[in-house]
Design a protein around this motif. Structure first.
Motif, PDB file in Angstrom:
ATOM      1  N   ASN A   1       2.005 -36.559   5.735  1.00  0.00           N
ATOM      2  CA  ASN A   1       3.284 -36.974   6.313  1.00  0.00           C
ATOM      3  C   ASN A   1       3.980 -38.010   5.433  1.00  0.00           C
ATOM      4  OD1 ASN A   1       3.471 -35.424   8.691  1.00  0.00           O
ATOM      5  ND2 ASN A   1       2.011 -36.746   9.732  1.00  0.00           N
TER       6      ASN A   1
ATOM      7  N   PHE B   1      -3.688 -35.843   7.540  1.00  0.00           N
ATOM      8  CA  PHE B   1      -2.411 -35.691   8.234  1.00  0.00           C
ATOM      9  C   PHE B   1      -1.480 -36.863   7.944  1.00  0.00           C
ATOM     10  CE2 PHE B   1       0.114 -36.226  12.236  1.00  0.00           C
ATOM     11  CZ  PHE B   1       0.861 -35.060  12.129  1.00  0.00           C
ATOM     12  N   ASP B   2      -2.011 -38.074   8.022  1.00  0.00           N
ATOM     13  CA  ASP B   2      -1.191 -39.266   7.777  1.00  0.00           C
ATOM     14  C   ASP B   2      -0.672 -39.297   6.341  1.00  0.00           C
ATOM     15  OD1 ASP B   2      -1.682 -40.060  10.381  1.00  0.00           O
ATOM     16  OD2 ASP B   2      -3.315 -41.427   9.838  1.00  0.00           O
TER      17      ASP B   2
ATOM     18  N   ASN C   1       1.749 -37.080  17.469  1.00  0.00           N
ATOM     19  CA  ASN C   1       2.582 -35.954  17.035  1.00  0.00           C
ATOM     20  C   ASN C   1       1.851 -34.879  16.259  1.00  0.00           C
ATOM     21  OD1 ASN C   1       4.929 -37.399  17.991  1.00  0.00           O
ATOM     22  ND2 ASN C   1       4.789 -38.646  16.144  1.00  0.00           N
ATOM     23  N   GLY C   2       0.553 -35.036  16.052  1.00  0.00           N
ATOM     24  CA  GLY C   2      -0.144 -34.134  15.156  1.00  0.00           C
ATOM     25  C   GLY C   2      -1.048 -33.131  15.838  1.00  0.00           C
TER      26      GLY C   2
ATOM     27  N   GLU D   1       6.998 -33.811  15.838  1.00  0.00           N
ATOM     28  CA  GLU D   1       8.209 -34.638  15.732  1.00  0.00           C
ATOM     29  C   GLU D   1       9.129 -34.106  14.629  1.00  0.00           C
ATOM     30  OE1 GLU D   1       9.496 -39.323  15.296  1.00  0.00           O
ATOM     31  OE2 GLU D   1       7.519 -38.674  14.584  1.00  0.00           O
ATOM     32  N   THR D   2       8.586 -33.891  13.433  1.00  0.00           N
ATOM     33  CA  THR D   2       9.408 -33.403  12.320  1.00  0.00           C
ATOM     34  C   THR D   2       9.547 -31.889  12.335  1.00  0.00           C
ATOM     35  OG1 THR D   2       7.512 -33.186  10.810  1.00  0.00           O
ATOM     36  CG2 THR D   2       8.648 -35.327  10.882  1.00  0.00           C
TER      37      THR D   2
ATOM     38  N   TYR E   1       0.404 -29.389  12.033  1.00  0.00           N
ATOM     39  CA  TYR E   1       1.759 -29.269  12.578  1.00  0.00           C
ATOM     40  C   TYR E   1       2.190 -30.596  13.166  1.00  0.00           C
ATOM     41  CZ  TYR E   1       5.834 -27.584  15.135  1.00  0.00           C
ATOM     42  OH  TYR E   1       7.121 -27.393  15.600  1.00  0.00           O
ATOM     43  N   ASN E   2       3.372 -31.048  12.770  1.00  0.00           N
ATOM     44  CA  ASN E   2       3.947 -32.293  13.280  1.00  0.00           C
ATOM     45  C   ASN E   2       5.021 -31.937  14.300  1.00  0.00           C
ATOM     46  OD1 ASN E   2       5.529 -34.681  13.614  1.00  0.00           O
ATOM     47  ND2 ASN E   2       4.699 -35.475  11.699  1.00  0.00           N
TER      48      ASN E   2
END
Length: 301
Positions: A281, A277-278, A59-60, A123-124, A120-121
């Protein structure tokens, strides 16, 4: 511009943006932007990987924007205009001289640039940028115009759900944990406001009786809390749930590796931004999104 500029993230701004997933990467890679007010913007190729857009997990996405501009300040323009007024044989008006002064500064000043790193995610649909400046926001507006979107929305949790102060009081009085997925570092900056002044109070070791007693003084509310996430980053979370003063574990060591010549830099870079990123999030999920009970955010600005 150094390679380490592409991992810098000391504070973040978070936006809700529904980018179309169809040809998202392709659109970013082929992006071109108009010059606005003599400021240039480009989505640049990463000097470490040679790529423009980096995919992170399922998703990233990660990419970097570079803004190039002439750093003309109001003070510089006023000073240059005043100097021209002292030698003005043609008797030009002040507004005309100001235009000439601006043109002269544009001609003589060297351009400078800023790098904006963006996660940018998909999913969210949350976008994270490592800069809060007005110029960075202008860059973001150009980015969303590339996709024909209506506007950019800064994420704000509705007032009735801004319960950070209540959470802090519950922690002090009952030992209730502040958050599930991020840790409190037992230091808070409190503020007491009235019509005439603001008073600030720094409270350390609030896990101890003396620290709790100090933090429970009447009239004070949370200004910011010191937090950490998985021992990967320390940061401050303010009462508007904004994240700032970030210090990443391993940042200096990774920056040195990226700036030195040699092999293995691509792997170091990918590993570091994937971890960023992880962690980001996780922070979002357990701070900002926790106040909306994992539903769509309710209010924007």
């Amino acid at each position: 511009m150094k390679n380490s500029d592409f991992i810098k993230m000391t504070s973040v701004s978070i936006y809700s943006l529904a980018f179309p997933t169809n040809k998202l990467v392709e659109t970013l890679e082929n992006a071109t932007f108009d010059t606005v007010n003599d400021e240039k913007l480009e989505l640049i190729r990463n000097p470490i990987t040679g790529e423009k857009v980096h995919k992170l997990g399922e998703n990233g996405l990660f990419f970097s924007l570079r803004a190039e501009y002439k750093p003309i300040t109001a003070t510089m323009l006023t000073s240059k205009t005043y100097a021209m007024m002292q030698d003005n044989p043609e008797g030009l008006a002040e507004d005309e001289l100001q235009q000439l002064a601006y043109a002269e500064l544009m001609r003589t000043l060297p351009a400078v640039s800023e790098i904006y790193n963006v996660f940018y995610n998909t999913e969210t649909q949350l976008l994270i940028m490592n800069n809060r400046s007005k110029r960075a926001k202008k860059a973001l507006i150009q980015l969303i115009e590339l996709f024909g979107l209506a506007g950019v929305k800064s994420v704000i949790v509705s007032d009735e759900k801004l319960g950070l102060n209540k959470k802090f009081e519950d922690y002090l009085n009952h030992g209730t944990p502040l958050f599930k997925g991020v840790e409190f570092d037992f230091e808070a900056t409190l503020v007491r406001e009235n019509a005439d002044e603001k008073a600030y109070l720094t409270c350390k070791h609030v896990d101890q009786p003396s620290g709790k007693e100090k933090a429970l003084q009447d009239g004070y509310e949370v200004q910011s809390l010191k937090m950490n996430c998985l021992d990967e980053v320390k940061f401050k979370l303010d009462r508007q749930l904004k994240i700032r003063s970030m210090r990443w574990t391993g940042m200096a060591k990774t920056a040195n590796k990226l700036d030195r010549q040699g092999t293995g830099r691509t792997g170091f870079f990918y590993g570091f931004i994937q971890n960023q990123f992880d962690v980001l999030n996780r922070i979002e999920k357990h701070t900002l999104l926790a106040f909306t009970q994992d539903t769509k955010l309710e209010t924007f600005a």
